[in-house]
Design an enzyme around this catalytic site. Structure first.
Site, PDB file in Angstrom:
ATOM      1  N   HIS A  18    -130.330  56.944  24.304  1.00 46.56           N
ATOM      2  CA  HIS A  18    -131.341  56.288  25.148  1.00 46.56           C
ATOM      3  C   HIS A  18    -130.704  55.802  26.450  1.00 46.56           C
ATOM      4  CE1 HIS A  18    -133.185  55.058  21.051  1.00 46.56           C
ATOM      5  NE2 HIS A  18    -134.029  55.926  21.552  1.00 46.56           N
ATOM      6  N   SER A 129    -131.781  57.045  16.339  1.00 46.43           N
ATOM      7  CA  SER A 129    -131.757  55.677  15.796  1.00 46.43           C
ATOM      8  C   SER A 129    -131.720  55.694  14.278  1.00 46.43           C
ATOM      9  CB  SER A 129    -132.988  54.898  16.264  1.00 46.43           C
ATOM     10  OG  SER A 129    -132.993  54.769  17.656  1.00 46.43           O
TER      11      SER A 129
HETATM   12  P1  ADP Z   1    -139.902  57.183  19.338  1.00 48.16           P
HETATM   13  O1  ADP Z   1    -140.205  56.318  18.169  1.00 48.16           O
HETATM   14  O2  ADP Z   1    -140.942  57.199  20.395  1.00 48.16           O
HETATM   15  O3  ADP Z   1    -139.361  58.558  19.017  1.00 48.16           O
HETATM   16  P2  ADP Z   1    -137.231  56.565  20.050  1.00 48.16           P
HETATM   17  O4  ADP Z   1    -136.705  55.216  20.359  1.00 48.16           O
HETATM   18  O5  ADP Z   1    -136.701  57.230  18.841  1.00 48.16           O
HETATM   19  O6  ADP Z   1    -138.754  56.364  20.017  1.00 48.16           O
HETATM   20  O7  ADP Z   1    -137.028  57.543  21.274  1.00 48.16           O
HETATM   21  C1  ADP Z   1    -137.498  57.269  22.551  1.00 48.16           C
HETATM   22  C2  ADP Z   1    -137.105  58.376  23.508  1.00 48.16           C
HETATM   23  O8  ADP Z   1    -135.695  58.464  23.561  1.00 48.16           O
HETATM   24  C3  ADP Z   1    -137.581  59.777  23.135  1.00 48.16           C
HETATM   25  O9  ADP Z   1    -137.938  60.457  24.309  1.00 48.16           O
HETATM   26  C4  ADP Z   1    -136.392  60.416  22.552  1.00 48.16           C
HETATM   27  O10 ADP Z   1    -136.400  61.821  22.738  1.00 48.16           O
HETATM   28  C5  ADP Z   1    -135.290  59.796  23.371  1.00 48.16           C
HETATM   29  N1  ADP Z   1    -134.035  59.827  22.641  1.00 48.16           N
HETATM   30  C6  ADP Z   1    -133.798  59.360  21.403  1.00 48.16           C
HETATM   31  N2  ADP Z   1    -132.517  59.595  21.038  1.00 48.16           N
HETATM   32  C7  ADP Z   1    -131.940  60.251  22.087  1.00 48.16           C
HETATM   33  C8  ADP Z   1    -130.652  60.818  22.317  1.00 48.16           C
HETATM   34  N3  ADP Z   1    -129.696  60.784  21.388  1.00 48.16           N
HETATM   35  N4  ADP Z   1    -130.438  61.392  23.505  1.00 48.16           N
HETATM   36  C9  ADP Z   1    -131.414  61.437  24.423  1.00 48.16           C
HETATM   37  N5  ADP Z   1    -132.650  60.968  24.256  1.00 48.16           N
HETATM   38  C10 ADP Z   1    -132.925  60.382  23.104  1.00 48.16           C
END
Ligand code: ADP
Length: 152
Positions: A18, A129
């Protein structure tokens, strides 16, 4: 017109993936609102107050970034904030399929909104996560996967 993007997510907890996407997006927008979507159907691991605190800590030195939470549809939140961009990260083809339908439906509901995707850098493609939560549940060290000032 001011370019405002919303980066919606659960951030349960925030990972280096993120962090990387958000920092790379800073030069693209005048303002980025990182917004924790409160979804009563979805079980969370960390309380929202804790997730907000970590986000505030990680991005405290970036004046164009603000942190908040919202309930309801992401597009309604964007409208309310005058944001015409939704920022998301793309890791894999599975992410793409998932994001494509949400992005297309969001565009249908709020035609002025554009979803902007940044490709994850290779070192963070495997990171999410839920892996971090699994490591923590099992007493492992998750620190290599989360931003520097996030401690458990
Ligand atoms: P959600 O519950 O909406 O999936 P997340 O917190 O898991 O929320 O993810 C939010 C955003 O962050 C999404 O666009 C996801 O693709 C991106 N994201 C999550 N992990 C990574 C990562 N390791 N690298 C890049 N982007 C990520």
């Amino acid at each position: 017109m001011k370019k405002t993007a919303v980066f919606p997510g659960s951030f349960d907890p925030i990972t280096k993936g993120h962090e990387s996407i958000i920092k790379r997006a800073i030069p693209l927008f005048d303002e980025i609102i990182i917004a924790i979507g409160i979804n009563t159907e979805k079980k969370h691991f960390f309380p929202v107050e804790q997730r907000l605190k970590w986000l505030e800590l990680v991005f405290k030195d970036y004046p164009s970034i603000s942190i908040t939470q919202y309930e309801g549809l992401t597009v309604d939140f964007c409208r309310e904030k005058g944001a015409r961009y939704i920022l998301r990260g793309l890791r894999t083809s599975a992410d793409f399929e998932f994001e494509r339908s949400i992005g297309q439906i969001n565009k249908k509901i709020y035609p002025d909104v554009e979803t902007i995707f940044l490709l994850t850098t290779p070192e963070y493609t495997a990171l999410n996560s839920s892996i971090v939560r699994d490591i923590l549940r099992n007493g492992g060290d998750a620190s290599p996967f989360v931003p520097e000032n996030v401690t458990f």
